[in-house]
Design a protein around this motif. Structure first.
Motif, mmCIF file in Angstrom:
data_model
loop_
_atom_site.group_PDB
_atom_site.id
_atom_site.type_symbol
_atom_site.label_atom_id
_atom_site.label_comp_id
_atom_site.label_asym_id
_atom_site.label_seq_id
_atom_site.Cartn_x
_atom_site.Cartn_y
_atom_site.Cartn_z
ATOM 1 N N GLU A 82 -7.788 45.321 113.357
ATOM 2 C CA GLU A 82 -9.117 45.711 112.693
ATOM 3 C C GLU A 82 -9.297 44.105 111.806
ATOM 4 O OE1 GLU A 82 -10.596 47.853 108.665
ATOM 5 O OE2 GLU A 82 -8.418 48.145 109.235
ATOM 6 N N LYS A 83 -8.272 43.628 111.252
ATOM 7 C CA LYS A 83 -8.409 42.200 110.736
ATOM 8 C C LYS A 83 -9.051 41.175 111.762
ATOM 9 C CE LYS A 83 -5.947 38.862 108.217
ATOM 10 N NZ LYS A 83 -4.423 38.180 107.804
ATOM 11 N N ASP A 84 -8.586 41.302 113.190
ATOM 12 C CA ASP A 84 -9.370 40.325 113.917
ATOM 13 C C ASP A 84 -10.446 40.690 114.475
ATOM 14 O OD1 ASP A 84 -6.722 39.017 113.798
ATOM 15 O OD2 ASP A 84 -5.989 39.720 115.481
ATOM 16 N N GLY A 85 -10.981 41.924 114.187
ATOM 17 C CA GLY A 85 -12.457 42.464 114.692
ATOM 18 C C GLY A 85 -12.452 42.942 115.687
ATOM 19 N N GLU A 86 -11.329 43.187 116.466
ATOM 20 C CA GLU A 86 -11.255 43.750 117.849
ATOM 21 C C GLU A 86 -11.438 45.300 117.744
ATOM 22 O OE1 GLU A 86 -7.851 41.530 120.408
ATOM 23 O OE2 GLU A 86 -7.166 42.533 118.762
ATOM 24 N N ILE A 87 -11.148 45.938 116.658
ATOM 25 C CA ILE A 87 -11.665 47.484 116.475
ATOM 26 C C ILE A 87 -12.110 47.352 114.948
ATOM 27 C CG2 ILE A 87 -9.897 48.384 118.030
ATOM 28 C CD1 ILE A 87 -8.109 48.846 115.623
ATOM 29 N N VAL A 88 -12.862 48.593 114.560
ATOM 30 C CA VAL A 88 -13.440 48.859 113.218
ATOM 31 C C VAL A 88 -13.013 50.140 112.768
ATOM 32 C CG1 VAL A 88 -15.590 49.053 112.210
ATOM 33 C CG2 VAL A 88 -15.338 47.537 114.050
ATOM 34 N N LYS A 89 -12.894 49.948 111.632
ATOM 35 C CA LYS A 89 -12.524 51.296 110.549
ATOM 36 C C LYS A 89 -13.791 51.876 110.131
ATOM 37 C CE LYS A 89 -9.297 51.785 107.467
ATOM 38 N NZ LYS A 89 -7.810 52.244 106.837
ATOM 39 N N THR A 90 -14.076 53.004 110.430
ATOM 40 C CA THR A 90 -15.223 53.582 109.557
ATOM 41 C C THR A 90 -14.999 54.027 108.039
ATOM 42 O OG1 THR A 90 -15.015 55.834 110.335
ATOM 43 C CG2 THR A 90 -16.041 54.468 111.843
ATOM 44 N N ARG A 91 -16.078 54.425 107.512
ATOM 45 C CA ARG A 91 -15.719 54.902 106.224
ATOM 46 C C ARG A 91 -14.993 56.334 106.061
ATOM 47 N NH1 ARG A 91 -21.649 53.789 103.443
ATOM 48 N NH2 ARG A 91 -21.343 51.306 103.200
ATOM 49 N N ALA A 92 -14.934 56.893 107.249
ATOM 50 C CA ALA A 92 -14.311 58.091 107.508
ATOM 51 C C ALA A 92 -12.891 57.799 107.720
ATOM 52 C CB ALA A 92 -15.038 59.215 108.107
ATOM 53 N N VAL A 118 -14.058 50.633 118.751
ATOM 54 C CA VAL A 118 -14.568 49.362 119.147
ATOM 55 C C VAL A 118 -15.927 48.970 118.885
ATOM 56 C CG1 VAL A 118 -12.885 48.757 121.119
ATOM 57 C CG2 VAL A 118 -14.767 50.215 121.572
ATOM 58 N N PRO A 119 -16.118 48.010 118.354
ATOM 59 C CA PRO A 119 -17.592 47.487 117.788
ATOM 60 C C PRO A 119 -18.710 47.803 118.681
ATOM 61 C CG PRO A 119 -16.056 45.553 117.834
ATOM 62 C CD PRO A 119 -15.183 46.852 117.988
ATOM 63 N N GLU A 120 -18.412 47.410 119.856
ATOM 64 C CA GLU A 120 -19.480 47.457 120.888
ATOM 65 C C GLU A 120 -19.997 48.898 121.125
ATOM 66 O OE1 GLU A 120 -16.063 46.549 123.620
ATOM 67 O OE2 GLU A 120 -16.431 46.032 121.592
ATOM 68 N N ARG A 121 -19.055 49.821 120.912
ATOM 69 C CA ARG A 121 -19.524 51.231 120.809
ATOM 70 C C ARG A 121 -20.190 52.053 119.550
ATOM 71 N NH1 ARG A 121 -16.383 54.256 124.541
ATOM 72 N NH2 ARG A 121 -17.765 56.150 123.807
ATOM 73 N N VAL A 174 -19.222 41.621 116.842
ATOM 74 C CA VAL A 174 -18.051 40.884 115.960
ATOM 75 C C VAL A 174 -18.341 39.224 116.496
ATOM 76 C CG1 VAL A 174 -15.733 40.344 115.859
ATOM 77 C CG2 VAL A 174 -16.418 42.636 115.827
ATOM 78 N N GLY A 175 -18.373 38.268 115.753
ATOM 79 C CA GLY A 175 -18.458 36.834 116.196
ATOM 80 C C GLY A 175 -18.417 35.859 114.983
ATOM 81 N N ARG A 176 -19.113 34.706 115.037
ATOM 82 C CA ARG A 176 -19.153 33.812 114.138
ATOM 83 C C ARG A 176 -20.443 33.430 113.583
ATOM 84 N NH1 ARG A 176 -14.962 31.075 112.263
ATOM 85 N NH2 ARG A 176 -13.649 31.777 113.699
ATOM 86 N N ARG A 208 -16.204 34.131 110.174
ATOM 87 C CA ARG A 208 -16.208 35.272 111.285
ATOM 88 C C ARG A 208 -16.460 36.529 110.736
ATOM 89 N NH1 ARG A 208 -14.257 36.392 115.875
ATOM 90 N NH2 ARG A 208 -12.760 38.138 116.275
ATOM 91 N N VAL A 209 -17.335 37.303 111.510
ATOM 92 C CA VAL A 209 -18.050 38.630 110.736
ATOM 93 C C VAL A 209 -18.412 39.726 111.515
ATOM 94 C CG1 VAL A 209 -19.622 37.030 109.145
ATOM 95 C CG2 VAL A 209 -20.470 37.617 111.305
#
Length: 705
Positions: free
Chosen positions: A46-56, A61-64, A69-71, A107-108
């Motif tokens: 999650e820290k590396d931006g490979e996966i994302v944790k939602t508010r729930a 994965v971000p693309e879905r 994710v990028g700079r 990185r965002v």
């Protein structure tokens, strides 16, 4: 396959719906004793931006999830672009109101919001994964109760607020380093404290010191790094020579610039028969001395690259290694990695090759200038002096032209931009700007290094080992469509632009415009349409070179990716393959190395360009009132930029074009007069006078003659 990759593959499946950590533990049947490590891995991903944790608290994965994710790359006018990690995704435009505290190079994660009329996607920053600007260099502006630091890097558009108690002795008009203590938020500037005072703006050396500090790298090496470097023996043990291929009797030599001091590469050539030559590219074996995980290695990774500023070099490795033990100095035994290639002289095809550890003794240190004089100018004095090397050089020239022809035939793009060098006096003041000619000597080394890089990259690809590749993505479809529309004004056209464009089509356009009035302009617009090359572990090809496999193998003294891949090559050569454990280690390590190296490379390029531009502006200080001819190389609503014949760039502002009201036509890259219909377009030649030079802002104002 690593655990990280298994999780990503699972989440990328069509049937996957975001899951909680507990659900993922069940799906992967993680034993209770390993659950802590698994949850730690999820957190890291999650820290590396490979996966994302939602508010729930669900993972995906971000693309879905309509995320990128990028700079972030900032623009001086306040907006920015997210350059995605995923090479198949287009850059995402971020308006000033949607940056949400993100700064240049952060990185965002961004959410895709909408698509504009020009098919360009827009978004907003929703999370900042990693901050890039912990320290900022700029000019200090002081009032009674607070101050501001105005950043030198114009892509950082927020001034940094400094409370009075954090001035630490800084005075109005000084160049300082400010450390961020509170990051920017929407409609709120960042806050910081002054940690270093570089001197008053305009004082000798302060300008370059500012550029160096902006890199956030120490000029000097840490003590433990120097201690390691000083402990390395200059003697090569006989046992080490015995286990390598001994090429010390082979005629090898280096060809570099006049002032080069670190020699990464030496070349050799032998005629095997009428149609076949054996080309040897011998690269300094830095990994023999810089062990993985050592203090030297960690410092080299941190720096990422050597930086060549206008007045000095900031090396990646201490001088004892970069200019001494590792450098392929003449008449000295040196450890090398060799790529030996048998090449058909008729068509430039590599018939066979071998990559191995070697030891060489460079026969001579030649310069580009000397080789050009021997081969182009037929300088008899030099040809006599290096008589034993002349036949090798002539054979190299022959091979170079064959390799270059083959490369151009496959569609490699070669931009025709003249290079310049700023000459300084002993006090660092610019006294001249010299054009650097690129002739056969430079082309010989360029072609030989490209060929070695291709051969090594393809060899490692087919061995299926984790590796770092040098990639250049295809241009953005919209930018190519805009370019096609632009060149249509001059009677040129790229067919099938809606489909995949082959680099050969772009190269053909450059060939057609060669020698025409519009050549410089079309070269400039095409270059701006291209993406930047970068390092990655996925071999997606190199568009500009029109090659499927490419890496950087040839400069381990001054580029960390080269050093890193030498380790992998040596391991594979010694063992034939890598263990599963080592593969897993590399799969975890290399993406981070590639990402960091790409970032450091861009920082270095910015610093190198800034140092040159700074001295060019300084060179023009006493040229106010002088007239020059130049070419318009950029057009905006507020004026146009002109590149003078000496390569210095200045601006003609619309406010100083008093003969008419001028309107900006974006599609034509032009300013057009309302009454007169007069057109100032990208690529037009104009005569201008230097009106104002502002060294502090690094700006040159011009007026039309």
């Amino acid at each position: 396959m690593s655990a990280r990759q298994t999780i990503l593959d699972f989440m990328r499946e069509k049937a996957y719906k975001p899951m909680s950590a507990e659900e993922l533990l069940k799906v992967f049947e993680i034993p209770k004793k390993e659950s802590k490590a698994f949850l730690k891995l999820l957190k890291q991903m999650e820290k590396d931006g490979e996966i994302v944790k939602t508010r729930a608290n669900l993972y995906g994965v971000p693309e879905r999830m309509n995320l990128v994710v990028g700079r972030l790359y900032g623009h001086p006018r306040g907006y920015g672009f997210v350059i995605p990690d995923d090479p198949d995704m287009e850059d995402l435009f971020i308006g000033p109101e949607d940056l949400n505290g993100a700064m240049h190079n952060d990185r965002v994660i961004a959410r895709i919001n909408k698509q504009t009329r020009g098919k360009r996607k827009e978004g907003e920053i929703i999370r900042i994964l990693n901050r890039a600007n912990r320290r900022i260099v700029g000019n200090f502006e002081k009032s009674r109760h607070f101050g501001f630091v105005v950043p030198d890097d114009k892509r950082i558009t927020n001034d940094v607020f400094v409370p009075k108690e954090e001035f630490n002795g800084a005075k109005e008009g000084q160049k300082v380093v400010v450390e961020i203590t509170r990051w920017p938020e929407k409609r709120r500037n960042p806050e910081g404290r002054i940690v270093e005072i570089l001197g008053y703006v305009g004082d000798p050396g302060v300008d370059i010191a500012g550029i160096i500090h902006q890199l956030d790298l120490p000029l000097d090496f840490p003590k433990d790094v120097l201690k390691e470097a000083n402990a390395i023996s200059e003697e090569i043990p006989e046992s080490e020579i015995k286990r390598r291929q001994d090429l010390r009797n082979l005629i090898t030599f280096t060809i570099d610039g006049e002032d080069a001091k670190d020699f990464d590469d030496a070349v050799s050539i032998e005629q095997l028969d009428e149609n076949t030559v054996r080309l040897g590219v011998h690269i300094a074996d830095v990994t023999h001395y810089v062990k993985e995980g050592s203090a030297l290695d960690q410092e080299a990774l941190k720096r990422g690259t050597s930086i060549y500023l206008v007045d000095r070099v900031i090396p990646m490795l201490p001088k004892r290694l970069s200019n001494g033990i590792c450098s392929l100095n003449p008449y000295e035994d040196r450890l090398t990695m060799t790529c030996m290639m048998d090449i058909d002289l008729r068509d430039g095809r590599v018939i066979k090759y071998d990559i191995f550890e070697s030891v060489i003794r460079s026969s001579e240190r030649l310069t580009y200038n000397q080789v050009n004089k021997m081969l182009v100018d037929n300088d008899q004095e030099l040809r006599e002096r290096y008589s034993r090397l002349v036949p090798y050089l002539e054979l190299m020239e022959k091979l170079c032209l064959v390799l270059r022809k083959r490369r151009m035939e496959r569609g490699s793009i070669d931009f025709n931009f003249p290079e310049t060098k700023v000459k300084l006096d002993e006090n660092g003041k610019p006294i001249d700007i010299i054009k650097v000619e690129r002739d056969i000597a430079e082309k010989i080394i360029e072609e030989f290094m490209i060929k070695a890089n291709e051969v090594v990259a393809e060899d490692m690809y087919w061995r299926q080992v984790p590796f770092i590749y040098r990639v250049h993505e295809e241009p953005d479809q919209q930018k190519l469509a805009d370019f096609n529309e632009f060149i249509h004004n001059f009677g040129y056209h790229i067919k099938g632009i809606q489909n995949e464009v082959h680099p050969r089509q772009l190269q053909e356009i450059l060939k057609k415009v060669e020698g025409t009035v519009e050549e410089h302009m079309i070269n400039t617009v095409l270059l701006r349409s291209m993406k930047q090359a970068k390092y990655t572990t996925v071999p997606i090809g190199h568009f500009g070179l029109a090659t499927e496999y490419y890496t950087h193998f040839t400069s381990p003294i001054r580029r960390y990716p080269d050093l890193q891949i030498h380790r992998i090559i040596k391991e594979v050569l010694k063992k034939g393959s890598l263990t599963n454990k080592r593969i897993q280690e590399l799969e975890e390590l290399l993406p981070e190395v590639a990402e960091h190296s790409s970032l450091q490379e861009r920082k270095a390029m910015d610093a190198e360009r800034d140092s040159i531009d700074l001295k060019k502006v300084e060179y023009m200080l006493d040229k106010i009132g002088h007239q020059f001819e130049g070419i318009i190389n950029g057009v905006a609503s507020f004026g146009f930029f002109v590149e003078l014949e000496n390569s210095v760039e200045g601006m003609v502002r619309v406010s100083r074009m008093t003969d008419d009201y001028y309107h900006y036509h974006e599609d034509q890259y032009a300013l057009i007069g309302e009454r007169t219909g007069k057109v100032y377009r990208l690529g037009d030649r104009v005569k201008v006078e230097v009106y104002r030079v502002n060294l502090e802002e690094r700006e040159i104002d011009l007026i039309l003659v």
